[in-house]
Design an enzyme around this catalytic site. Structure first.
Site, mmCIF file in Angstrom:
data_model
loop_
_atom_site.group_PDB
_atom_site.id
_atom_site.type_symbol
_atom_site.label_atom_id
_atom_site.label_comp_id
_atom_site.label_asym_id
_atom_site.label_seq_id
_atom_site.Cartn_x
_atom_site.Cartn_y
_atom_site.Cartn_z
ATOM 1 N N GLU A 80 51.887 -30.123 -56.217
ATOM 2 C CA GLU A 80 50.869 -29.754 -55.219
ATOM 3 C C GLU A 80 50.962 -30.800 -54.122
ATOM 4 O OE1 GLU A 80 48.903 -27.162 -55.141
ATOM 5 O OE2 GLU A 80 48.971 -26.401 -57.183
ATOM 6 N N CYS B 234 44.239 -31.822 -48.235
ATOM 7 C CA CYS B 234 45.564 -31.202 -48.168
ATOM 8 C C CYS B 234 45.501 -29.938 -47.334
ATOM 9 C CB CYS B 234 46.072 -30.890 -49.571
ATOM 10 S SG CYS B 234 44.876 -29.987 -50.551
HETATM 11 P P1 NAD Z 1 50.437 -40.267 -52.681
HETATM 12 O O1 NAD Z 1 51.662 -39.438 -52.764
HETATM 13 O O2 NAD Z 1 50.520 -41.568 -52.004
HETATM 14 O O3 NAD Z 1 49.860 -40.564 -54.140
HETATM 15 C C1 NAD Z 1 49.469 -39.521 -55.017
HETATM 16 C C2 NAD Z 1 49.571 -40.010 -56.459
HETATM 17 O O4 NAD Z 1 50.944 -40.205 -56.764
HETATM 18 C C3 NAD Z 1 48.890 -41.354 -56.712
HETATM 19 O O5 NAD Z 1 48.317 -41.349 -58.003
HETATM 20 C C4 NAD Z 1 50.052 -42.334 -56.645
HETATM 21 O O6 NAD Z 1 49.821 -43.529 -57.381
HETATM 22 C C5 NAD Z 1 51.160 -41.511 -57.275
HETATM 23 N N1 NAD Z 1 52.524 -41.884 -56.869
HETATM 24 C C6 NAD Z 1 52.936 -42.388 -55.693
HETATM 25 N N2 NAD Z 1 54.269 -42.580 -55.711
HETATM 26 C C7 NAD Z 1 54.704 -42.165 -56.926
HETATM 27 C C8 NAD Z 1 55.981 -42.120 -57.554
HETATM 28 N N3 NAD Z 1 57.085 -42.550 -56.952
HETATM 29 N N4 NAD Z 1 56.056 -41.641 -58.829
HETATM 30 C C9 NAD Z 1 54.960 -41.185 -59.460
HETATM 31 N N5 NAD Z 1 53.716 -41.228 -58.913
HETATM 32 C C10 NAD Z 1 53.598 -41.702 -57.655
HETATM 33 O O7 NAD Z 1 49.318 -39.331 -51.998
HETATM 34 P P2 NAD Z 1 47.845 -39.733 -51.553
HETATM 35 O O8 NAD Z 1 47.903 -40.524 -50.295
HETATM 36 O O9 NAD Z 1 47.063 -40.252 -52.694
HETATM 37 O O10 NAD Z 1 47.226 -38.288 -51.231
HETATM 38 C C11 NAD Z 1 47.407 -37.612 -50.031
HETATM 39 C C12 NAD Z 1 48.531 -36.605 -50.131
HETATM 40 O O11 NAD Z 1 48.306 -35.692 -51.203
HETATM 41 C C13 NAD Z 1 48.619 -35.743 -48.887
HETATM 42 O O12 NAD Z 1 49.958 -35.516 -48.569
HETATM 43 C C14 NAD Z 1 47.923 -34.458 -49.314
HETATM 44 O O13 NAD Z 1 48.276 -33.323 -48.547
HETATM 45 C C15 NAD Z 1 48.381 -34.346 -50.729
HETATM 46 N N6 NAD Z 1 47.487 -33.487 -51.508
HETATM 47 C C16 NAD Z 1 47.934 -32.272 -51.869
HETATM 48 C C17 NAD Z 1 47.086 -31.412 -52.554
HETATM 49 C C18 NAD Z 1 47.533 -30.032 -52.937
HETATM 50 O O14 NAD Z 1 46.857 -29.440 -53.766
HETATM 51 N N7 NAD Z 1 48.602 -29.501 -52.385
HETATM 52 C C19 NAD Z 1 45.789 -31.830 -52.892
HETATM 53 C C20 NAD Z 1 45.376 -33.101 -52.514
HETATM 54 C C21 NAD Z 1 46.233 -33.924 -51.812
#
Ligand code: NAD
Length: 519
Positions: A273, A307
């Protein structure tokens, strides 16, 4: 009794933390019991409202990570033996506990993620909604029966649980996104291990504390485990761990690609997602008041950190001037400030890095030919050292590179279109494919937009904005958004294995396709 804080005060914060059993230093690891917190290494959770430390969290050690996964494997073996409707009855208790804690948890989401009070509570309401949904689902996990080509044969498909699943969640929905996965997976018979964002670990700890008590009282296994730590360390460990049968990842496209590669390397299953770059088309046949409200909510709510936030608005040239004039007025008047205060619509960004990205995207948009119509600067809020900005409204051209990327901040690009085909071309010209909407009262236009000729997104709305989905439908997006589906509809199938079963109840062994095999 729930407690409401309307003003910042250490005493009120302390009362809230007491209600939620949070301390100054909290363990970030739960596997049937809480691992010991330690003062040596900490994740600090700061409130984006005032930049002050809320509390610290001890991240999960390597050894505790392993304990958590093996614990979840064992809990699965017991949990899976409960008939699904019995699992559903546990979700009823979970929903009740969340109802009781709604205001407190909502306030914690406000303090930790900077959401307005109504949005913070709304997030907990979404957890309650998915708990309610999962109760009904627990009696509807269905299969199919197919006609067999062989006499005295029956062919069926059924779904069986997968085992422990991993849930990696983003900061902007610190609680509800977890529940979309965890509650549905639970009635399917799976257990789960949650790794929340390090920017919002306290909500995860408070929720795990409340729900573990419910499970204990009900005398059922502790199906919700918790680990905390950086994405690179704990997140990638989960992605590579063969014991975790499914990884549900919510986050940015970049992090999602890394997770997807690690999971595919072991031929595992993932639900992705990822980021969106959502647009609303406003036709000359729109009800302009509805369109303005839908676009403004989509672009401004959660300070553009959803998102599904509206990042582009594509407006018919026949109403462009009037629509833009009114939108500029909304942007100039919108109240930015402390999200705990009534009347404030736009709270802070999550941290300084988000603010820097907001500023740099605006400079880049100017460099690429955009025109700033309103906002676009930092906002000073008296007495608060949070990360506040004035939402930016930018007149732009759809082929500008910056308009094709998701900047996780309140920036709305405005484009003009001549006919609906052009509007849809502009709409679909970005790599992401999460949410979309059209504002029109013309049936032919709305049908066009929701047909295969129209929006290429996973979520397609008519006369309502891109943000603010209900839990009843499947949620997710196409293209770079990752193709995953969660929440309602038949998204539960993602948390189960599909088995095709053929039963021969005859006295012969006829083979499929008429193949002969004489022995
Ligand atoms: P992020 O990608 O920085 O982090 C999300 C999660 O992934 C965190 O728990 C982080 O610790 C973990 N993470 C980061 N790098 C990783 C890796 N290499 N391996 C495994 N885990 C890792 O995102 P964010 O800043 O927390 O959230 C915002 C983003 O999330 C935006 O792009 C938003 O659009 C997206 N989002 C999507 C949805 C959806 O349903 N499509 C919903 C909410 C947020």
């Amino acid at each position: 009794m729930a407690m409401i804080i309307m003003a910042s005060s250490d005493k009120k914060k302390q009362e809230l933390f007491d209600h939620l059993s949070l301390g100054e230093i909290n363990s970030g690891t739960f596997y049937g019991k809480w691992a010991k917190p330690s003062a040596s290494k900490q994740i600090a959770s700061y409130s984006p409202i005032d930049g002050l430390l809320l509390a610290s969290v001890t991240p999960t050690s390597r050894a505790d990570y392993d304990h958590a996964v093996s614990f979840s494997e064992k809990a699965y073996l017991e949990w899976v033996e409960l008939p699904p409707p019995k699992r559903g009855s546990i979700m009823l208790k979970i929903g009740q506990a969340l109802r009781e804690a709604k205001d407190d948890l909502g306030m914690l989401v406000t303090l930790e993620a900077g959401k307005t009070i109504t949005e913070g509570r709304g997030e907990i309401q979404e957890m309650i909604d998915i708990a309610d949904f999962s109760i009904g689902l627990s009696r509807q996990l269905e299969g199919s029966v197919f006609a067999s080509e062989r006499p005295w044969h029956r062919m069926m498909e059924q779904y069986v649980p997968v085992g422990p699943i991993g849930i990696i969640s983003s900061f902007n929905f610190p609680s509800s996104v977890w529940s979309w996965n965890a509650f549905i997976a639970a009635v399917c018979g799976d257990t789960s291990i949650w790794k929340p964002s390090s920017k919002t670990p306290l909500a995860a700890i408070a929720i795990t504390k409340i729900l573990s008590k419910v499970l204990e009282t009900e005398g059922v296994p502790q199906i919700f485990s918790l680990v905390t730590g950086s994405g690179e360390e704990i997140g990638s460990r989960m992605a590579s761990d063969r014991r975790i049968k499914l990884v549900s990842f919510t986050g940015s496209v970049n992090s999602g690609k890394k997770v997807s590669q690690l999971v595919s390397d072991r031929l595992g299953k993932s639900i992705l997602e990822l980021g969106g770059n959502n647009a609303a088309v406003v036709s000359e046949h729109a009800d302009i008041d509805i369109a303005l409200k839908g676009v403004a909510f989509g672009a401004l709510a959660t300070a553009g950190q959803r998102c599904t936030s509206t990042r582009r608005v594509i407006v018919s040239n026949k109403i462009y001037s009037e629509f833009l004039q009114r939108l500029v007025r909304i942007y100039k008047e919108v109240s930015v400030g402390d999200p705990r205060s009534t009347g404030v619509l736009v709270g802070p960004l999550i941290d300084e890095s988000a603010t820097a990205k907001f500023e740099s995207a605006i400079s880049e948009a100017m460099r690429q030919g955009g025109k700033l119509l309103a906002g676009g600067t930092r906002a000073k809020i008296q007495g608060l050292k949070g990360h506040y900005v004035k939402p930016a409204l930018i007149e732009a051209k759809p082929d500008m590179e910056i308009c094709k990327t998701e900047t996780f901040a309140p920036i709305l690009y405005v484009f003009k279109y001549r006919d609906l085909e052009e509007a849809v071309r502009i709409h679909n010209s970005v790599p992401q494919g999460l949410s979309s909407s059209i504002f029109t009262r013309d049936l032919l236009e709305s049908e066009y937009f929701i047909s295969h000729r129209g929006s290429d997104c996973g979520i397609v709305n008519v006369n309502t904005g891109t943000a603010g989905a209900e839990i009843g439908g499947a949620f997710g997006g196409e293209k770079d958004t990752g193709g995953g589906r969660e929440s309602g509809s038949d998204a539960w199938k993602n948390y189960m294995k599909r088995q095709t079963i053929t039963i021969n109840y005859g006295k012969e062994l006829p083979l499929a396709q008429g193949v002969e095999f004489k022995i």
